[in-house]
Scaffold this active site. Structure first.
Site, PDB file in Angstrom:
ATOM      1  N   LEU A  34       0.817  -1.214   0.000  1.00 48.53           N
ATOM      2  CA  LEU A  34       0.000   0.000   0.000  1.00 48.53           C
ATOM      3  C   LEU A  34       0.850   1.263   0.000  1.00 48.53           C
ATOM      4  O   LEU A  34       1.850   1.354   0.705  1.00 48.53           O
ATOM      5  CB  LEU A  34      -0.928   0.001   1.217  1.00 48.53           C
ATOM      6  CG  LEU A  34      -1.907  -1.171   1.293  1.00 48.53           C
ATOM      7  CD1 LEU A  34      -2.795  -1.038   2.526  1.00 48.53           C
ATOM      8  CD2 LEU A  34      -2.767  -1.275   0.027  1.00 48.53           C
ATOM      9  N   GLY A  37      -1.495   6.385  -2.790  1.00 46.06           N
ATOM     10  CA  GLY A  37      -2.606   6.275  -3.752  1.00 46.06           C
ATOM     11  C   GLY A  37      -3.715   5.405  -3.179  1.00 46.06           C
ATOM     12  O   GLY A  37      -4.887   5.798  -3.154  1.00 46.06           O
ATOM     13  N   HIS A  38      -3.335   4.220  -2.689  1.00 44.45           N
ATOM     14  CA  HIS A  38      -4.325   3.332  -2.062  1.00 44.45           C
ATOM     15  C   HIS A  38      -4.948   3.993  -0.829  1.00 44.45           C
ATOM     16  O   HIS A  38      -6.154   3.899  -0.600  1.00 44.45           O
ATOM     17  CB  HIS A  38      -3.659   2.044  -1.574  1.00 44.45           C
ATOM     18  CG  HIS A  38      -2.998   1.215  -2.635  1.00 44.45           C
ATOM     19  ND1 HIS A  38      -1.648   0.976  -2.643  1.00 44.45           N
ATOM     20  CD2 HIS A  38      -3.503   0.542  -3.693  1.00 44.45           C
ATOM     21  CE1 HIS A  38      -1.340   0.192  -3.672  1.00 44.45           C
ATOM     22  NE2 HIS A  38      -2.444  -0.081  -4.328  1.00 44.45           N
ATOM     23  N   GLN A  62      -4.990 -12.288 -13.073  1.00 41.76           N
ATOM     24  CA  GLN A  62      -4.797 -11.090 -13.891  1.00 41.76           C
ATOM     25  C   GLN A  62      -3.352 -10.893 -14.321  1.00 41.76           C
ATOM     26  O   GLN A  62      -3.033  -9.894 -14.966  1.00 41.76           O
ATOM     27  CB  GLN A  62      -5.339  -9.845 -13.178  1.00 41.76           C
ATOM     28  CG  GLN A  62      -4.512  -9.353 -12.000  1.00 41.76           C
ATOM     29  CD  GLN A  62      -5.231  -8.251 -11.244  1.00 41.76           C
ATOM     30  OE1 GLN A  62      -6.263  -8.462 -10.619  1.00 41.76           O
ATOM     31  NE2 GLN A  62      -4.696  -7.038 -11.320  1.00 41.76           N
ATOM     32  N   LYS A 150      -5.797   5.985 -11.922  1.00 39.68           N
ATOM     33  CA  LYS A 150      -4.488   5.470 -12.379  1.00 39.68           C
ATOM     34  C   LYS A 150      -4.697   4.331 -13.371  1.00 39.68           C
ATOM     35  O   LYS A 150      -3.983   4.197 -14.354  1.00 39.68           O
ATOM     36  CB  LYS A 150      -3.696   4.991 -11.159  1.00 39.68           C
ATOM     37  CG  LYS A 150      -2.495   4.119 -11.455  1.00 39.68           C
ATOM     38  CD  LYS A 150      -1.290   4.959 -11.697  1.00 39.68           C
ATOM     39  CE  LYS A 150      -0.110   4.174 -12.205  1.00 39.68           C
ATOM     40  NZ  LYS A 150       0.078   2.851 -11.642  1.00 39.68           N
ATOM     41  N   SER A 187       2.748   0.458  -6.719  1.00 39.54           N
ATOM     42  CA  SER A 187       3.476  -0.565  -5.947  1.00 39.54           C
ATOM     43  C   SER A 187       4.702  -1.023  -6.720  1.00 39.54           C
ATOM     44  O   SER A 187       5.685  -1.486  -6.142  1.00 39.54           O
ATOM     45  CB  SER A 187       2.572  -1.766  -5.672  1.00 39.54           C
ATOM     46  OG  SER A 187       1.395  -1.347  -5.016  1.00 39.54           O
TER      47      SER A 187
HETATM   48  P1  AMP Z   1      -3.516  -2.048  -7.188  1.00 44.54           P
HETATM   49  O1  AMP Z   1      -3.100  -2.412  -5.808  1.00 44.54           O
HETATM   50  O2  AMP Z   1      -2.415  -1.594  -8.069  1.00 44.54           O
HETATM   51  O3  AMP Z   1      -4.403  -3.106  -7.815  1.00 44.54           O
HETATM   52  O4  AMP Z   1      -4.462  -0.777  -7.038  1.00 44.54           O
HETATM   53  C1  AMP Z   1      -5.583  -0.800  -6.206  1.00 44.54           C
HETATM   54  C2  AMP Z   1      -6.407   0.438  -6.446  1.00 44.54           C
HETATM   55  O5  AMP Z   1      -5.623   1.592  -6.137  1.00 44.54           O
HETATM   56  C3  AMP Z   1      -6.859   0.587  -7.900  1.00 44.54           C
HETATM   57  O6  AMP Z   1      -8.184   1.099  -7.934  1.00 44.54           O
HETATM   58  C4  AMP Z   1      -5.873   1.577  -8.446  1.00 44.54           C
HETATM   59  O7  AMP Z   1      -6.363   2.317  -9.540  1.00 44.54           O
HETATM   60  C5  AMP Z   1      -5.652   2.464  -7.240  1.00 44.54           C
HETATM   61  N1  AMP Z   1      -4.397   3.178  -7.370  1.00 44.54           N
HETATM   62  C6  AMP Z   1      -3.161   2.640  -7.568  1.00 44.54           C
HETATM   63  N2  AMP Z   1      -2.247   3.609  -7.708  1.00 44.54           N
HETATM   64  C7  AMP Z   1      -2.907   4.785  -7.602  1.00 44.54           C
HETATM   65  C8  AMP Z   1      -2.518   6.158  -7.673  1.00 44.54           C
HETATM   66  N3  AMP Z   1      -1.251   6.523  -7.897  1.00 44.54           N
HETATM   67  N4  AMP Z   1      -3.481   7.085  -7.534  1.00 44.54           N
HETATM   68  C9  AMP Z   1      -4.772   6.735  -7.324  1.00 44.54           C
HETATM   69  N5  AMP Z   1      -5.198   5.479  -7.250  1.00 44.54           N
HETATM   70  C10 AMP Z   1      -4.286   4.500  -7.385  1.00 44.54           C
END
Ligand code: AMP
Length: 282
Positions: A34, A37-38, A62, A150, A187
């Site tokens: 995390l 963004g998260h 995925q 993102k 991440s």
């Molecule tokens: P992930 O863990 O990469 O699957 O992301 C989980 C959620 O966090 C998804 O809805 C992503 O779009 C969001 N997310 C990841 N990085 C960012 C970021 N830099 N800004 C905003 N949301 C993000």
């Protein structure tokens, strides 16, 4: 206090209790490791619901066969602490075999918009994403699910799925969170060496060049793409996966910018594939 739940049965019971107590539930699906963004999604979810469930699941379906599934960062302890500080009430942390037991056979395929961008260069990716998010929505039964812009194409795919399958959930989308120097939080940024971290700025820099060009009157899509490409190829550590501009949100091919368009990039910096995007407005 944060509750960590590893089984589907317990997650369903937890959600059912919350619903019986009249609570509005928000779900924030993530793959963990995390970052801000998260955490922004989680804090905002807390504003919009009484109870926030964050899922942390590195979803095998995925990832392509040569992608980073096994290397993907897994940071359970620090993730739980960060989520707790962001106001999350429960973490759903299932094992892959909990989500995909022996005999698992059902997948969701969203047609059309999955045939471009990351759907082209990561075959099967959105089938895995749509399937896991449908499962999470069925397990948690949230009133609202929160995602980040993102992953702009992912948001469009999931909105399509929710609409087409009459899923009773509201999809909320929050803007891209960036480091001060422009790099979008991800991440995967932790894979980057110091030199690659500097080189990775080429993504946000090239998006900004396109934005400026539009502000200065450029409307020709091929010219805009060329401008972005020239910037990215000037960075020796960068290898372009795709640079595309489509109408937004329909993701149709366009020749001239007129209204809203999505400029989406996928670029490898060394071995690390990064994505970024911007909505261009004529
Ligand atoms: P992930 O863990 O990469 O699957 O992301 C989980 C959620 O966090 C998804 O809805 C992503 O779009 C969001 N997310 C990841 N990085 C960012 C970021 N830099 N800004 C905003 N949301 C993000």
């Amino acid at each position: 206090m944060i509750t960590v739940i590893e089984t589907i049965e317990e997650m369903q019971a937890y959600s059912a209790r919350a619903r019986r107590d009249g609570k509005r539930i928000a779900l924030v699906p993530t793959m963990g490791a995390l970052h801000e963004g998260h955490l922004t999604l989680m804090r905002e979810a807390k504003q919009r619901a009484d109870l926030v469930v964050a899922s942390i699941f590195v979803n095998p379906t995925q990832f392509g066969p040569h992608e980073d599934f096994s290397n993907y960062p897994r940071e359970k302890e620090s993730d739980c602490q960060k989520a707790k500080n962001a106001g999350v009430d429960a973490i759903f942390y299932p094992a892959p075999t909990e989500m995909y037991p022996d005999g698992y056979a059902t997948y969701i395929h969203v047609e059309g918009i999955t045939a471009k961008l990351c759907g082209l260069t990561r075959p099967g990716h959105f089938k895995g994403v749509a399937t896991v998010v449908a499962k999470l929505l069925n397990i948690v039964k949230p009133d609202i699910a929160v995602f980040g812009q993102k992953d702009a194409q992912q948001v469009l795919v999931l909105k399509r799925m929710v609409q087409d399958l009459n899923m009773d959930v509201k999809i909320a989308v929050l803007p891209i969170q960036r480091h001060d120097d422009g790099l979008a939080l991800s991440s995967r940024n932790q894979y980057l060496s110091a030199d690659e971290r500097k080189a990775a700025l080429v993504l946000s820099r090239s998006l900004n060049l396109a934005k400026q060009a539009v502000e200065n009157g450029m409307r020709d899509i091929a010219q805009l793409q060329d401008k972005v490409r020239a910037e990215i190829v000037s960075e020796p550590l960068a290898n372009i996966d795709y640079i595309e501009i489509y109408s937004y949100p329909a993701l149709q091919e366009i020749k001239v910018l007129n209204g809203s368009a999505l400029l989406a990039l996928a670029v490898k910096i060394g071995q690390t594939r990064l994505i970024d995007n911007l909505i261009l407005e004529a």
